[in-house]
Design an enzyme around this catalytic site. Structure first.
Site, PDB file in Angstrom:
ATOM      1  N   ASP A 193      -5.101 -20.440   4.649  1.00 45.58           N
ATOM      2  CA  ASP A 193      -4.548 -19.888   4.931  1.00 45.58           C
ATOM      3  C   ASP A 193      -4.300 -19.158   6.389  1.00 45.58           C
ATOM      4  OD1 ASP A 193      -3.147 -16.907   4.514  1.00 45.58           O
ATOM      5  OD2 ASP A 193      -5.047 -16.083   5.650  1.00 45.58           O
ATOM      6  N   MET A 274      -2.847 -10.296   6.916  1.00 47.74           N
ATOM      7  CA  MET A 274      -1.790  -9.642   7.035  1.00 47.74           C
ATOM      8  C   MET A 274      -1.483 -11.122   7.980  1.00 47.74           C
ATOM      9  SD  MET A 274      -0.942  -6.616   6.533  1.00 47.74           S
ATOM     10  CE  MET A 274       0.186  -6.399   8.062  1.00 47.74           C
ATOM     11  N   ARG A 275      -1.463 -11.962   7.855  1.00 46.72           N
ATOM     12  CA  ARG A 275      -1.593 -13.228   8.328  1.00 46.72           C
ATOM     13  C   ARG A 275      -0.344 -13.338   7.342  1.00 46.72           C
ATOM     14  NH1 ARG A 275      -5.844 -16.066   7.718  1.00 46.72           N
ATOM     15  NH2 ARG A 275      -6.544 -15.209  10.223  1.00 46.72           N
ATOM     16  N   ALA A 276      -0.159 -13.172   6.404  1.00 47.88           N
ATOM     17  CA  ALA A 276       1.322 -13.635   6.166  1.00 47.88           C
ATOM     18  C   ALA A 276       2.539 -13.324   6.597  1.00 47.88           C
ATOM     19  CB  ALA A 276       1.099 -14.141   4.058  1.00 47.88           C
TER      20      ALA A 276
END
Length: 669
Positions: A193, A274-276
């Site tokens: 991720d 929320m990184r995506a």
């Protein structure tokens, strides 16, 4: 200096080239992880990218490559006086798999820090890569603590070195690129991720394209300089396009409609955190800039999803990476009506049919079961009883749903590779003592160092507040952590295991243990026995998904050559000890304990088992015997091995926690 292979001469691999170029345009995208089989130009493309990056201006004499226009106020070589800088090419720094922590983040001179209070800092690879590329080949083989340090620096844009009260910080902003072959093991989902984009690469199956790959490679090997000169014009065009895209990037508008499409896509594919969303937004913006547009279109969002989401959907190593493109298109279509970009002229210069369109694609490269049927006769089992008709070979059955298991560990303290299974002396963990350093000092034991130096202060003429410390006073901290082991599975695939429901449960149990091995950073191997002998279904490897695939396709049937399975496992462990003497083994035998075929099969199996007991190999027997009448043969086998037996039901229950204690108490006895 070696002439690199031109980036524009790489044949095919459009997704790989696009992902690298987007990071060159906007390093905030977060780097690229390139997954693929060997020989697919992964390293070639990464090394070629460095030649396309614009030159950087640096402060003369600064070891940390500070920008003269905005020098780092906390630079260890600073503060820097205003003035003109000097130009140099962007660097590509390669991090070797076997690098130490000090080589990565830098090292402090502990002796000078204690005696003089001076922050004598030797920069590491993170400082060298600042404002360039940091490349990690085979990143999946890098130790976890190094990967954590690397990704933290990439996310924060700075590297921190804290040691015994001495602190150094410097800027570390770089384009992070990692390559890996999934056959050699996976990265943990948490680490996956942290990479902004991931691309899957594979060799083309088109003969014409393969011919072109060979032709270009041979031409490059014959005369690298002449080959590079033939592609100089294309290289210059891409370099200019990167510069133009970087200048345009601050002007790109990410409208509310595109943001809603990004959020809806991430929600539809149930990615964690929320990184995506953030990575998709930055990637879509970079795609628009690369295409020469100032508005983000739906096609940019779609391409960003294909690059940023597949690796974030993996929940465990057995999930295949990828994205359902039909579902992606449906989600984008559902939210397309709210896009403020609908008024863009599709035939204008910024539309998909104009020269800046095409979803940001890079410019063209410029150039053309089983081993046969089992015995049909019923086999004589223990006590002369015929075995069930399952002795005939049966097709593979699916594994039952995997479940969570408690840890099985090897007794004692080892010194193997870092992991999460058994106790070991490691570079990271809780401090248990001190010793004189062997080689370079890496972890200072401050109290022991002061204690060693204190009796000699008067003899050394100490007159000030500083402690007079010499090299002989330094003490290395000894630490205890966890190591990864070699978990070797020996699975009974004979006719006595062939009942479909039973074999499904057995495979589910082994799959559960494989998942546990993945999480604990073990190597795994798989030996199976059935019919007339045993085979190594999977040599020891870090790729547990490969083991899971072999297990899934495992057929059953035939006699039960238990001794052959144990002897084959003994040979595998013997070879592995030569390759990696520090890695300890855990033998997991999955069987009902029956032995048939050949003269005196039970006695032969017992003698084979005692080989492991003599070498003190930690072992567990998973007893697969079922039915109201149990012969207890698996328990007898565990006794011969010097290990512990556990039933399939106990493997699921909390009572397995007592298994480790039983193994340890058995060793103590």
């Amino acid at each position: 200096m070696t002439t690199p292979f031109p980036f524009t001469a790489v044949v095919g691999q459009d997704d790989l080239r696009l992902a690298l170029l987007l990071n060159a345009v906007s390093p905030a995208v977060g780097g690229v992880l390139v997954r693929g089989e060997k020989g697919t130009a992964k390293s070639t493309a990464v090394r070629a990218l460095s030649a396309l990056l614009p030159a950087v201006a640096v402060v003369p004499g600064c070891r940390f490559s500070c920008d003269p226009a905005a020098p780092d106020p906390g630079c260890p070589d600073g503060p820097h006086e205003p003035g003109p800088g000097t130009g140099r090419p962007a660097r590509m720094v390669e991090l070797p798999v076997g690098a130490s922590e000090d080589r990565l983040v830098g090292a402090l001179d502990i002796e000078r820090a204690l005696a003089e209070g001076v922050k004598a800092f030797e920069p590491g690879l993170l400082a060298d890569a600042h404002r360039g590329i940091l490349y990690v080949d085979e990143v999946n083989l890098l130790h976890d603590h190094l990967v954590d340090l690397l990704l933290d620096a990439a996310a924060m844009g700075a590297s921190y070195v804290e040691r015994e009260g001495v602190s150094v910080r410097h800027a570390a902003r770089f384009l992070l690129v990692g390559t890996m072959n999934p056959e050699e093991g996976e990265l943990r989902p948490q680490l996956l991720d942290r990479f902004g984009l991931t691309v899957e690469v594979a060799a083309s199956r088109e003969p014409d394209q393969r011919v072109e790959v060979v032709r270009r490679r041979l031409a490059y090997d014959d005369d690298p300089a002449a080959f590079a000169a033939r592609w100089a014009q294309e290289e210059a065009a891409v370099r200019q396009r990167i510069v133009a895209a970087r200048e345009l990037l601050p002007q790109v508008r990410l409208g509310d409609g595109a943001l809603r499409q990004i959020a809806a896509t991430c929600a539809a594919f149930e990615v964690d955190g929320m990184r995506a969303d953030i990575v998709m937004a930055r990637t879509a913006t970079a795609l628009a800039a690369w295409a020469g547009r100032t508005d983000v279109l739906a096609e940019d969002v779609r391409q960003a999803a294909l690059l940023a989401l597949p690796h974030r959907r993996r929940r465990n190593p057995f999930d295949a990476p990828g994205l359902d493109e039909d579902k992606l298109d449906e989600t984008l279509e559902q939210f397309s009506g709210e896009s403020p970009d609908d008024d863009a002229d599709p035939d204008g210069p910024d539309g998909p049919d104009g020269p800046g369109g095409g979803g940001g694609q890079p410019a063209p490269d410029g150039g053309p079961q089983g081993d046969g049927a089992g015995d049909a006769r019923p086999e004589a089992g223990e006590g002369g009883q015929p075995q069930p008709s399952g002795a005939r070979e049966q097709s593979a059955v699916r594994a039952a749903e995997p479940f969570r298991t408690k840890v099985l560990s090897v007794p004692g303290i080892g010194e193997g590779a870092a992991g999460r299974r058994s106790r070991a002396r490691t570079e990271h963990g809780r401090t248990t003592g001190s010793r004189r350093p062997r080689g370079a000092l890496t972890k200072l034991h401050l109290a022991a160092t002061v204690q060693a130096a204190a009796p000699h202060q008067r003899a050394r003429g100490r007159s000030g507040p500083g402690l007079v410390v010499r090299r002989d006073d330094l003490r290395q901290a000894t630490r205890e952590g966890r190591e990864g082991n070699l978990v070797l599975f020996v699975v009974d695939a004979s006719g006595s295991m062939a009942a479909r429901q039973r074999m499904s449960a057995v495979k589910g149990a082994v799959l559960s243990l494989l998942l546990d091995a993945y999480q604990r950073r073990d190597k795994v191997g798989l030996v199976t026995f059935r019919g007339s002998g045993a085979e190594v279904a999977l040599p020891p490897t870090s790729s547990v998904d490969a083991a899971a695939a072999r297990l899934e396709s495992l057929p059953t049937g035939g006699r039960t050559p238990l001794a052959a399975g144990l002897l084959k496992a003994h040979e595998v462990l013997r070879v592995e000890r030569l390759r990696d003497p520090a890695r300890r083994a855990l033998l997991v035998v999955v069987t009902d304990g029956r032995a048939t075929g050949g003269p005196e099969p039970v006695a032969l199996a017992g003698r084979a088992a005692r080989l492991f007991a003599a070498e003190q190999v930690a072992s567990v027997v998973v007893d697969c015997e079922s039915g109201p009448v149990r012969l207890g043969l698996a328990g007898q086998l565990a006794g011969e091995l010097g290990g512990t037996a556990v039933t399939l039901d106990e493997l699921r229950a909390d009572s397995i926690a007592g298994l480790v204690k039983g193994m340890q108490s058995g060793r103590a006895a």
